[in-house]
Design an enzyme around this catalytic site. Sequence first.
Site, PDB file in Angstrom:
ATOM      1  CB  THR A 103      25.158 -14.791 -49.669  1.00  0.00           C
ATOM      2  OG1 THR A 103      26.122 -15.641 -50.300  1.00  0.00           O
ATOM      3  CG2 THR A 103      25.110 -13.469 -50.421  1.00  0.00           C
ATOM      4  CE  LYS A 178      27.867 -15.566 -53.427  1.00  0.00           C
ATOM      5  NZ  LYS A 178      27.379 -16.472 -52.372  1.00  0.00           N
ATOM      6  CE  LYS A 246      20.035 -14.860 -49.045  1.00  0.00           C
ATOM      7  NZ  LYS A 246      21.481 -15.172 -48.853  1.00  0.00           N
TER       8      LYS A 246
END
Length: 298
Positions: A103, A178, A246
């Site tokens: 990701t 995502k 993150k």
Amino acid sequence: MLNLSPGQIEIGFIGTGVMGKSMAGHILAAGHRLHVYNRTKAKAGELIERGAIWHDRPDELAGACDLIFTVVGYPSDVEQLYLGKSGLIASGKPGAYFVDMTTSSPALARRIYDAAKERGIHVLDAPVSGGDIGAREARLSIMVGGDRETFEAVRPILGLMGTNIVLQGGPGAGQHTKMCNQIAIAGGMMGVCESLAYASRAGLDPKTVLASIETGAAGSWSLSNLGPRIIDGNFEPGFYVKHFIKDMKIALESADEMGLDLPGLALARSLYERLAALGYEDKGTHALYLLLDPERAT
């Protein structure tokens, strides 16, 4: 076009952590020759024992493989791995296929695509959802960005790792999708943790509460799969708090670039940053519950 028959292609896998180890294992189990690299060799030990070929450096692996999958930690890791002086693009074979399943940043995915195209290398961004359970059971949702021909060429191997595999658009589209996934999870995880904390404080049995609400309108993957872990006091990671922070940072930065305000996501990020500051960055995302019920902390 790739010949994906077992024994006819050299497949590489970089990043054999919580999810990557299972994902790579499915490729190995299908009879393919598998080359592996991980910063900590011990994490690839089980795969090596099963017959995977170890490489000491990513560029060494790149020179040996026709198709490479990567699952690393942060966008900075992806950038160095792909675009560094001895990175995959500089070291890979012309005509090779690279699939980054980390990701990461949509903008970085587009940069990697452009750089790879100049060298005749095919690239997809293909982040996944499903956590450690989905990786272990080969039931991941795989969100793909890139060219359709490249997608169709590697789709059979993706099918060894996941069941819901969708080409979302051009380069970067997988990463944008995502981000949609992580935004939905962030809000949902706050709801799951608050719901179970409320049940506990009200003197209810959280297990029987879960039995009632997980099959109704409140039902979700997080509630059904992570709710029991919360109840059992198991906060070990299927997906790390530090990596979720993150992801939320990437989503908020991307939203800001588009002029979109996401107050719910901003709240979730602030809560997870508080959780990390308490020393829980290496726990699973469901450890958010510990902010609400700190007595459950071990």
